[in-house]
Design a protein around this motif. Structure first.
Motif, PDB file in Angstrom:
ATOM      1  N   LEU A   1       3.495 -14.852  -7.621  1.00  0.00           N
ATOM      2  CA  LEU A   1       3.080 -16.039  -8.373  1.00  0.00           C
ATOM      3  C   LEU A   1       3.766 -16.069  -9.739  1.00  0.00           C
ATOM      4  CD1 LEU A   1      -0.729 -16.342  -7.611  1.00  0.00           C
ATOM      5  CD2 LEU A   1       0.958 -18.165  -7.381  1.00  0.00           C
ATOM      6  N   GLU A   2       3.857 -14.905 -10.367  1.00  0.00           N
ATOM      7  CA  GLU A   2       4.465 -14.819 -11.697  1.00  0.00           C
ATOM      8  C   GLU A   2       5.959 -15.126 -11.630  1.00  0.00           C
ATOM      9  OE1 GLU A   2       2.468 -14.808 -14.044  1.00  0.00           O
ATOM     10  OE2 GLU A   2       3.837 -14.520 -15.734  1.00  0.00           O
ATOM     11  N   ALA A   3       6.587 -14.701 -10.550  1.00  0.00           N
ATOM     12  CA  ALA A   3       8.029 -14.953 -10.398  1.00  0.00           C
ATOM     13  C   ALA A   3       8.291 -16.460 -10.323  1.00  0.00           C
ATOM     14  CB  ALA A   3       8.550 -14.253  -9.142  1.00  0.00           C
ATOM     15  N   LEU A   4       7.422 -17.191  -9.634  1.00  0.00           N
ATOM     16  CA  LEU A   4       7.572 -18.652  -9.570  1.00  0.00           C
ATOM     17  C   LEU A   4       7.473 -19.248 -10.969  1.00  0.00           C
ATOM     18  CD1 LEU A   4       5.332 -19.697  -6.516  1.00  0.00           C
ATOM     19  CD2 LEU A   4       7.813 -19.877  -6.693  1.00  0.00           C
ATOM     20  N   HIS A   5       6.472 -18.785 -11.711  1.00  0.00           N
ATOM     21  CA  HIS A   5       6.244 -19.302 -13.055  1.00  0.00           C
ATOM     22  C   HIS A   5       7.433 -18.983 -13.979  1.00  0.00           C
ATOM     23  CE1 HIS A   5       4.533 -19.965 -16.958  1.00  0.00           C
ATOM     24  NE2 HIS A   5       4.405 -18.688 -17.215  1.00  0.00           N
TER      25      HIS A   5
ATOM     26  N   ALA B   1       8.823 -25.913 -14.584  1.00  0.00           N
ATOM     27  CA  ALA B   1       7.651 -26.789 -14.435  1.00  0.00           C
ATOM     28  C   ALA B   1       6.482 -26.123 -13.707  1.00  0.00           C
ATOM     29  CB  ALA B   1       8.061 -28.062 -13.691  1.00  0.00           C
ATOM     30  N   LEU B   2       6.627 -24.829 -13.365  1.00  0.00           N
ATOM     31  CA  LEU B   2       5.530 -24.173 -12.648  1.00  0.00           C
ATOM     32  C   LEU B   2       4.698 -23.329 -13.613  1.00  0.00           C
ATOM     33  CD1 LEU B   2       7.194 -23.175  -9.254  1.00  0.00           C
ATOM     34  CD2 LEU B   2       6.014 -25.285  -9.913  1.00  0.00           C
ATOM     35  N   PRO B   3       3.396 -23.593 -13.671  1.00  0.00           N
ATOM     36  CA  PRO B   3       2.532 -22.894 -14.640  1.00  0.00           C
ATOM     37  C   PRO B   3       2.161 -21.484 -14.172  1.00  0.00           C
ATOM     38  CG  PRO B   3       1.218 -24.371 -13.295  1.00  0.00           C
ATOM     39  CD  PRO B   3       2.642 -24.556 -12.851  1.00  0.00           C
ATOM     40  N   HIS B   4       1.530 -20.717 -15.068  1.00  0.00           N
ATOM     41  CA  HIS B   4       0.934 -19.438 -14.666  1.00  0.00           C
ATOM     42  C   HIS B   4      -0.312 -19.783 -13.841  1.00  0.00           C
ATOM     43  CE1 HIS B   4      -0.759 -15.446 -14.788  1.00  0.00           C
ATOM     44  NE2 HIS B   4      -1.912 -16.047 -15.057  1.00  0.00           N
ATOM     45  N   VAL B   5      -0.442 -19.153 -12.692  1.00  0.00           N
ATOM     46  CA  VAL B   5      -1.561 -19.471 -11.782  1.00  0.00           C
ATOM     47  C   VAL B   5      -2.179 -18.172 -11.298  1.00  0.00           C
ATOM     48  CG1 VAL B   5      -2.042 -20.409  -9.478  1.00  0.00           C
ATOM     49  CG2 VAL B   5      -0.530 -21.651 -11.014  1.00  0.00           C
ATOM     50  N   ASP B   6      -3.502 -18.147 -11.210  1.00  0.00           N
ATOM     51  CA  ASP B   6      -4.174 -16.978 -10.621  1.00  0.00           C
ATOM     52  C   ASP B   6      -4.331 -17.217  -9.124  1.00  0.00           C
ATOM     53  OD1 ASP B   6      -4.470 -15.466 -12.943  1.00  0.00           O
ATOM     54  OD2 ASP B   6      -6.193 -16.678 -13.555  1.00  0.00           O
ATOM     55  N   ILE B   7      -4.304 -16.128  -8.385  1.00  0.00           N
ATOM     56  CA  ILE B   7      -4.423 -16.273  -6.928  1.00  0.00           C
ATOM     57  C   ILE B   7      -5.862 -16.627  -6.555  1.00  0.00           C
ATOM     58  CG2 ILE B   7      -4.889 -13.810  -6.517  1.00  0.00           C
ATOM     59  CD1 ILE B   7      -2.830 -16.096  -4.214  1.00  0.00           C
TER      60      ILE B   7
ATOM     61  N   VAL C   1      -0.765 -26.569  -8.753  1.00  0.00           N
ATOM     62  CA  VAL C   1      -1.456 -25.282  -8.660  1.00  0.00           C
ATOM     63  C   VAL C   1      -1.833 -24.976  -7.211  1.00  0.00           C
ATOM     64  CG1 VAL C   1      -3.582 -24.060  -9.312  1.00  0.00           C
ATOM     65  CG2 VAL C   1      -2.258 -25.291 -11.047  1.00  0.00           C
ATOM     66  N   GLU C   2      -2.408 -25.968  -6.526  1.00  0.00           N
ATOM     67  CA  GLU C   2      -2.778 -25.769  -5.106  1.00  0.00           C
ATOM     68  C   GLU C   2      -1.555 -25.456  -4.240  1.00  0.00           C
ATOM     69  OE1 GLU C   2      -6.667 -28.714  -4.777  1.00  0.00           O
ATOM     70  OE2 GLU C   2      -4.950 -29.076  -3.450  1.00  0.00           O
ATOM     71  N   CYS C   3      -0.449 -26.147  -4.524  1.00  0.00           N
ATOM     72  CA  CYS C   3       0.778 -25.897  -3.750  1.00  0.00           C
ATOM     73  C   CYS C   3       1.241 -24.455  -3.934  1.00  0.00           C
ATOM     74  CB  CYS C   3       1.904 -26.834  -4.183  1.00  0.00           C
ATOM     75  SG  CYS C   3       1.668 -28.540  -3.688  1.00  0.00           S
TER      76      CYS C   3
END
Ligand code: ADP
Ligand code: PAZ
Ligand code: K
Length: 259
Positions: A158-162, A167-173, A185-187
């Motif tokens: 997830l962090e690598a995407l961010h 345009a990709l935020p930090h997201v928790d699993i 975020v859902e995507c």
């Protein structure tokens, strides 16, 4: 009493084992520059908070980060007057020698998971550990580590995407309600969560196929329950598997005169 320290690339966990049960488990982030004095300040403050006054005589350390071991050794020596057992060092005996390519340094956490899982379940196992990396450890019928798989960790993905996409935020699993996300975020959660379900299923199935005998799959690590509740990926989940493995290795060294 035994102080067991499991140092991963993200978190360092301390557990006190009184010979029958763990009295407490304390967690801090892994940081190689943390000094022995800083460990003790943190450790003693929390023990006081929980009202625990352990008589620590032995320390065992497993660390996937070699640089932290120096300060942990000083910590054990200065505050408990003992020389810690460090998994992976020649003086720390293992119940079963790993069977891997010559010169390979198996992560100590994987050796410890192997010892813990074998003690509880016997051999022919896959241990899946959801840490910074997600590791699959194959435990043979005699209890030896005989290889496995290293995949990027869930949060790392997830962090690598961010980090790589502006345009990709930090997201928790978390487990998404649907596969088709209708917001960013859902995507992202869907990609990593369902991608991981597939990764775990496929890798375990291929390991079993290659291994040739029926195997039990045991999972550990903070994120394992999230996946367990979704699909039948594991036969057992044990959040204290690494700590249990440390007590097994410590006992083995005591019995064989190396601790
Ligand atoms: N219960 C949990 N819920 C959500 N995230 C968790 C949980 N436990 C651990 N994590 C996260 O999972 C990742 C791996 O953590 P951890 O298992 O402590 O790794 P390591 O052993 O490699 O240090 C980290 O990003 C951590 O923040
Ligand atoms: C694969 C690991 C990075 C996992 O570490 P963790 O996620 O627990 O921090 C660690 O086991 C390691 O550094 N292993 C060395 C290579 C090997 O085990 O083959
Ligand atoms: K791990």
């Amino acid at each position: 009493m035994l102080l067991a320290i499991d140092c991963g690339n993200t978190n360092t966990v301390f557990s006190i084992w009184d010979g029958e049960r763990f009295l407490c488990t304390l967690r801090t982030s892994t940081h190689h520059a943390r000094t022995a004095d800083a460990y003790f300040t943190w450790f003693s403050t929390l023990l006081k908070h929980y009202g625990i006054e352990p008589d620590i005589t032995d320390v065992i350390i497993s660390s996937t980060v070699p640089r932290v071991v120096f300060n942990l050794r000083v910590f054990a020596d200065r505050f408990f007057g003992c020389r810690p057992l460090v998994v992976g060092k020649p003086e720390c005996l293992l119940p079963f020698a790993p069977r891997v390519d010559e010169g390979t340094q198996v992560g100590p956490d994987r050796l410890v998971n192997t010892a813990g899982a074998y003690d509880r379940h016997g051999g022919d196992l896959v241990v899946v550990d959801f840490g910074t990396a997600t590791t699959f450890d194959v435990v043979a019928s005699d209890g030896a580590y005989v290889g496995g798989v290293i995949a990027p960790g869930v949060n790392l993905s997830l962090e690598a995407l961010h980090l790589a996409a502006a345009a990709l935020p930090h997201v928790d699993i978390s487990k998404p309600q649907k596969v088709i996300g209708t917001n960013t975020v859902e995507c992202m959660q869907s990609g990593v969560f369902w991608g991981y379900v597939g990764l775990v299923r496929e890798i375990c199935s291929r390991i079993k196929g290659e291994y040739g005998t029926p195997m039990k799959v045991v999972s550990t690590g903070g994120l394992a329950p999230l996946f367990q509740q979704t699909a039948d990926l594991f036969d057992a989940f044990e959040d204290d598997l690494t700590m249990h493995g440390l007590t097994v290795i410590h006992r083995y060294n005591k019995e064989n005169g190396s601790a």
